[in-house]
Design an enzyme around this catalytic site. Structure first.
Site, PDB file in Angstrom:
ATOM      1  N   GLU A 114      50.400  29.781  48.733  1.00 17.57           N
ATOM      2  CA  GLU A 114      49.594  29.831  47.512  1.00 17.57           C
ATOM      3  C   GLU A 114      49.926  28.674  46.581  1.00 17.57           C
ATOM      4  O   GLU A 114      51.083  28.262  46.457  1.00 17.57           O
ATOM      5  CB  GLU A 114      49.875  31.133  46.754  1.00 17.57           C
ATOM      6  CG  GLU A 114      49.275  32.318  47.443  1.00 17.57           C
ATOM      7  CD  GLU A 114      49.032  33.481  46.495  1.00 17.57           C
ATOM      8  OE1 GLU A 114      48.758  34.562  46.987  1.00 17.57           O
ATOM      9  OE2 GLU A 114      49.106  33.295  45.262  1.00 17.57           O
ATOM     10  N   CYS A 127      50.889  24.677  39.944  1.00 22.98           N
ATOM     11  CA  CYS A 127      52.088  25.441  40.281  1.00 22.98           C
ATOM     12  C   CYS A 127      52.204  25.399  41.801  1.00 22.98           C
ATOM     13  O   CYS A 127      51.367  25.975  42.501  1.00 22.98           O
ATOM     14  CB  CYS A 127      51.899  26.868  39.750  1.00 22.98           C
ATOM     15  SG  CYS A 127      53.276  27.950  40.138  1.00 22.98           S
ATOM     16  N   CYS A 134      59.813  33.701  50.517  1.00 22.24           N
ATOM     17  CA  CYS A 134      61.037  33.392  49.777  1.00 22.24           C
ATOM     18  C   CYS A 134      62.137  34.360  50.193  1.00 22.24           C
ATOM     19  O   CYS A 134      61.894  35.556  50.304  1.00 22.24           O
ATOM     20  CB  CYS A 134      60.784  33.520  48.269  1.00 22.24           C
ATOM     21  SG  CYS A 134      62.214  33.046  47.267  1.00 22.24           S
ATOM     22  N   CYS A 138      64.014  38.679  44.644  1.00 21.16           N
ATOM     23  CA  CYS A 138      64.141  39.160  43.264  1.00 21.16           C
ATOM     24  C   CYS A 138      63.247  40.398  43.113  1.00 21.16           C
ATOM     25  O   CYS A 138      62.116  40.419  43.607  1.00 21.16           O
ATOM     26  CB  CYS A 138      63.726  38.075  42.274  1.00 21.16           C
ATOM     27  SG  CYS A 138      64.753  36.601  42.430  1.00 21.16           S
ATOM     28  N   CYS A 141      59.503  40.202  41.707  1.00 20.90           N
ATOM     29  CA  CYS A 141      58.635  39.116  42.169  1.00 20.90           C
ATOM     30  C   CYS A 141      57.921  39.481  43.468  1.00 20.90           C
ATOM     31  O   CYS A 141      58.562  39.916  44.436  1.00 20.90           O
ATOM     32  CB  CYS A 141      59.470  37.852  42.363  1.00 20.90           C
ATOM     33  SG  CYS A 141      58.509  36.464  42.979  1.00 20.90           S
ATOM     34  N   GLY A 181      58.700  30.573  46.817  1.00 17.53           N
ATOM     35  CA  GLY A 181      59.888  29.915  47.366  1.00 17.53           C
ATOM     36  C   GLY A 181      60.936  29.518  46.350  1.00 17.53           C
ATOM     37  O   GLY A 181      60.696  29.511  45.137  1.00 17.53           O
ATOM     38  N   GLU A 182      62.119  29.184  46.870  1.00 17.49           N
ATOM     39  CA  GLU A 182      63.245  28.767  46.050  1.00 17.49           C
ATOM     40  C   GLU A 182      63.490  27.269  46.314  1.00 17.49           C
ATOM     41  O   GLU A 182      64.019  26.903  47.371  1.00 17.49           O
ATOM     42  CB  GLU A 182      64.469  29.629  46.406  1.00 17.49           C
ATOM     43  CG  GLU A 182      65.767  29.179  45.786  1.00 17.49           C
ATOM     44  CD  GLU A 182      65.654  28.757  44.334  1.00 17.49           C
ATOM     45  OE1 GLU A 182      65.187  29.534  43.506  1.00 17.49           O
ATOM     46  OE2 GLU A 182      66.036  27.605  44.028  1.00 17.49           O
ATOM     47  N   SER A 211      62.044  24.670  39.094  1.00 15.15           N
ATOM     48  CA  SER A 211      62.565  25.951  38.614  1.00 15.15           C
ATOM     49  C   SER A 211      63.368  26.630  39.719  1.00 15.15           C
ATOM     50  O   SER A 211      62.928  26.692  40.868  1.00 15.15           O
ATOM     51  CB  SER A 211      61.383  26.840  38.201  1.00 15.15           C
ATOM     52  OG  SER A 211      61.818  28.134  37.862  1.00 15.15           O
ATOM     53  N   SER A 234      65.882  30.278  36.217  1.00 15.36           N
ATOM     54  CA  SER A 234      65.378  31.639  36.034  1.00 15.36           C
ATOM     55  C   SER A 234      66.579  32.543  35.743  1.00 15.36           C
ATOM     56  O   SER A 234      67.235  33.025  36.657  1.00 15.36           O
ATOM     57  CB  SER A 234      64.653  32.096  37.303  1.00 15.36           C
ATOM     58  OG  SER A 234      63.441  31.403  37.416  1.00 15.36           O
ATOM     59  N   LEU A 235      66.852  32.743  34.475  1.00 14.94           N
ATOM     60  CA  LEU A 235      68.053  33.477  34.076  1.00 14.94           C
ATOM     61  C   LEU A 235      67.797  34.988  34.060  1.00 14.94           C
ATOM     62  O   LEU A 235      68.470  35.747  34.740  1.00 14.94           O
ATOM     63  CB  LEU A 235      68.510  32.989  32.695  1.00 14.94           C
ATOM     64  CG  LEU A 235      69.931  33.302  32.315  1.00 14.94           C
ATOM     65  CD1 LEU A 235      70.915  32.589  33.220  1.00 14.94           C
ATOM     66  CD2 LEU A 235      70.202  32.905  30.857  1.00 14.94           C
ATOM     67  N   HIS A 236      66.829  35.400  33.273  1.00 20.62           N
ATOM     68  CA  HIS A 236      66.284  36.765  33.258  1.00 20.62           C
ATOM     69  C   HIS A 236      67.224  37.881  32.798  1.00 20.62           C
ATOM     70  O   HIS A 236      66.797  39.028  32.671  1.00 20.62           O
ATOM     71  CB  HIS A 236      65.722  37.162  34.630  1.00 20.62           C
ATOM     72  CG  HIS A 236      64.714  36.207  35.161  1.00 20.62           C
ATOM     73  ND1 HIS A 236      63.835  35.520  34.358  1.00 20.62           N
ATOM     74  CD2 HIS A 236      64.449  35.798  36.430  1.00 20.62           C
ATOM     75  CE1 HIS A 236      63.079  34.745  35.095  1.00 20.62           C
ATOM     76  NE2 HIS A 236      63.424  34.889  36.359  1.00 20.62           N
ATOM     77  N   ASN A 310      54.742  40.023  34.405  1.00 19.52           N
ATOM     78  CA  ASN A 310      53.405  40.177  34.985  1.00 19.52           C
ATOM     79  C   ASN A 310      53.491  41.248  36.076  1.00 19.52           C
ATOM     80  O   ASN A 310      54.295  41.118  36.988  1.00 19.52           O
ATOM     81  CB  ASN A 310      52.941  38.852  35.613  1.00 19.52           C
ATOM     82  CG  ASN A 310      52.807  37.759  34.567  1.00 19.52           C
ATOM     83  OD1 ASN A 310      52.326  38.004  33.475  1.00 19.52           O
ATOM     84  ND2 ASN A 310      53.260  36.563  34.904  1.00 19.52           N
ATOM     85  N   CYS A 353      52.738  34.004  37.215  1.00 16.87           N
ATOM     86  CA  CYS A 353      54.118  33.901  37.704  1.00 16.87           C
ATOM     87  C   CYS A 353      54.541  35.176  38.404  1.00 16.87           C
ATOM     88  O   CYS A 353      54.380  36.270  37.864  1.00 16.87           O
ATOM     89  CB  CYS A 353      55.092  33.717  36.541  1.00 16.87           C
ATOM     90  SG  CYS A 353      54.923  32.176  35.727  1.00 16.87           S
TER      91      CYS A 353
HETATM   92  N1  SAH Z   1      62.383  30.588  42.908  1.00 17.74           N
HETATM   93  C1  SAH Z   1      62.112  29.832  41.744  1.00 17.74           C
HETATM   94  C2  SAH Z   1      60.657  29.449  41.541  1.00 17.74           C
HETATM   95  C3  SAH Z   1      59.619  30.560  41.715  1.00 17.74           C
HETATM   96  S1  SAH Z   1      59.388  31.765  40.488  1.00 17.74           S
HETATM   97  C4  SAH Z   1      62.652  30.532  40.525  1.00 17.74           C
HETATM   98  O1  SAH Z   1      63.061  31.682  40.651  1.00 17.74           O
HETATM   99  O2  SAH Z   1      62.723  29.940  39.466  1.00 17.74           O
HETATM  100  C5  SAH Z   1      58.743  31.012  39.064  1.00 17.74           C
HETATM  101  C6  SAH Z   1      59.020  31.849  37.809  1.00 17.74           C
HETATM  102  O3  SAH Z   1      58.258  33.069  37.752  1.00 17.74           O
HETATM  103  C7  SAH Z   1      60.480  32.265  37.757  1.00 17.74           C
HETATM  104  O4  SAH Z   1      61.015  32.135  36.490  1.00 17.74           O
HETATM  105  C8  SAH Z   1      60.349  33.708  38.175  1.00 17.74           C
HETATM  106  O5  SAH Z   1      61.475  34.409  37.906  1.00 17.74           O
HETATM  107  C9  SAH Z   1      59.100  34.136  37.438  1.00 17.74           C
HETATM  108  N2  SAH Z   1      58.570  35.430  37.889  1.00 17.74           N
HETATM  109  C10 SAH Z   1      58.731  36.021  39.083  1.00 17.74           C
HETATM  110  N3  SAH Z   1      58.153  37.242  39.114  1.00 17.74           N
HETATM  111  C11 SAH Z   1      57.575  37.421  37.885  1.00 17.74           C
HETATM  112  C12 SAH Z   1      56.790  38.480  37.305  1.00 17.74           C
HETATM  113  N4  SAH Z   1      56.450  39.560  38.000  1.00 17.74           N
HETATM  114  N5  SAH Z   1      56.378  38.318  36.034  1.00 17.74           N
HETATM  115  C13 SAH Z   1      56.684  37.184  35.334  1.00 17.74           C
HETATM  116  N6  SAH Z   1      57.391  36.169  35.838  1.00 17.74           N
HETATM  117  C14 SAH Z   1      57.849  36.276  37.104  1.00 17.74           C
END
Ligand code: SAH
Length: 362
Positions: A114, A127, A134, A138, A141, A181-182, A211, A234-236, A310, A353
């Protein structure tokens, strides 16, 4: 992935031009630099200026095959007809009401990835995916739910930018590695793609963002490339326990070690780091989390980008209310942390995202 350069696998001058079996082993031309294309045409007995023509047709005109590059001599085009430019084909296109377009692209081995095109008044952001699927899994995701298939080659990343550019009929201004992907698990191809998107497609380094959720030792490796691209983590989560709960790979890479590597990145590159932080209602969006986050980032050349969650079908996290989001922003600002909130684009078409997967989700 090996660091073999494009030219290492291109046949040498002594090979016969008419030998078709040799041309089929040539890797796709997309992703090759002007110097590499020039060397290749010369190896084929063509004058050097054909390299520039080829470069301009591949990257500026978006040619999909050598056959259509009408400025090249017909006889030679036929002799190298089997050499692929490496373009994907469009499998599916879905447009959201806000103009965001999600593309499912079919690769040479029939894998589907995608890509998302996100237009705003002044920009067109792409994007891009860096892997098919991946392995990071997470919890929030969609991509991770489908598992991992393979790394993308660098030309398969560059192709995504050209595809969106062609479909919109407009130059792409920004590229974010936030698709499937990462990126740091495919560092070699990602760095080559970044350089090609910059030098060949012509998009400024500072308009490119890589990212990552964080992979041990790889942040330093990326820093050593000294790219002037934007670097996002991506800290979260504001503490180790919460991060492990959301991101399985965090068990093997502590928040402390990750932040230390980010500090080193700032030192080595003199570029600030962006921290992405998904807001999940009731889980990581409380004032105490904002405070904890602010403490970690004190004195750090950084910026926090908040991403309201999302929704994806597999899990039932909730997006916080706009008041909760604003309260989190205010709490960070009180501690002098630079902060912005990412607007979700393409939400109803699962193009936002974390909503990307290799199917239509139907
Ligand atoms: N693997 C990389 C790049 C892909 S994700 C990374 O983790 O950074 C791109 C961004 O979207 C990341 O910050 C990821 O954590 C975020 N993301 C993933 N799932 C999401 C969701 N359901 N809602 C909002 N952001 C999300």
């Amino acid at each position: 992935m090996s660091a073999t350069s494009h030219l290492d696998r291109i046949p040498s001058e002594s090979t016969s031009h008419s030998d078709q079996s040799l041309t089929t082993s040539i890797p796709p031309l997309l992703g090759a630099s002007l110097a590499q294309l020039t060397q290749w045409v010369q190896q084929q007995g063509q004058p050097a200026y054909r390299g520039r023509q080829l470069h301009s047709w591949i990257y500026q005109k978006g040619a999909r095959s050598l056959k259509e590059i009408s400025v090249l001599p017909k006889q030679w085009r036929e002799a190298v007809a089997d050499v692929s430019l490496g373009r994907s084909s469009l499998h599916y296109r879905l447009e959201a009401a806000d103009g965001t377009v999600k593309y499912l692209l079919r690769l040479a081995d029939d894998q589907i990835i995608e890509t998302v095109g996100i237009p705003t008044a002044k920009r067109l952001t792409v994007c891009v995916s860096s892997q098919v699927g991946c392995p990071m899994a997470c919890d929030f995701c969609a991509t991770g739910k489908g598992g991992f298939t393979r790394n993308l080659a660098h030309h398969e990343i560059v192709d995504q930018v050209l595809t969106v550019q062609e479909d919109f009929g407009q130059r792409v201004s920004n590229v974010v590695f936030m698709g499937m992907g990462e990126p740091l698990l495919n560092l070699d191809a990602v760095v080559r793609a970044v350089k090609s998107i910059n030098q060949d497609v012509g998009i400024g380094m500072r308009s490119l963002t890589i990212s990552t959720v964080g992979v041990p030792h790889r942040i330093r490796q990326l820093a050593e490339h000294q790219l002037q691209a934007t670097f996002a983590i991506s800290l979260h989560a504001s503490n180790q326990k919460l991060r492990e709960q959301l991101i399985p790979s965090a068990k093997h890479y502590s928040l402390k070690a990750l932040l230390a590597d980010c500090r080193e990145y700032v030192q080595l590159t003199n570029r600030r780091v962006t921290f992405e932080y998904i807001l999940l209602a009731g889980l990581n969006d409380l004032p105490e989390h904002a405070l904890e986050l602010a403490k970690h980032l004190r004195g750090f050349q950084s910026h926090v980008n908040l991403i309201p969650y999302n929704p994806i079908s597999e899990v039932d996290y909730q997006r916080p209310s706009s008041q909760r989001i604003q309260a989190f922003v205010d709490a960070l600002k009180q501690h002098n942390i630079a902060v912005s909130v990412r607007r979700s684009r393409g939400l109803e078409k699962d193009a936002a995202c974390g909503q990307l997967r290799s199917s239509l989700g139907v």
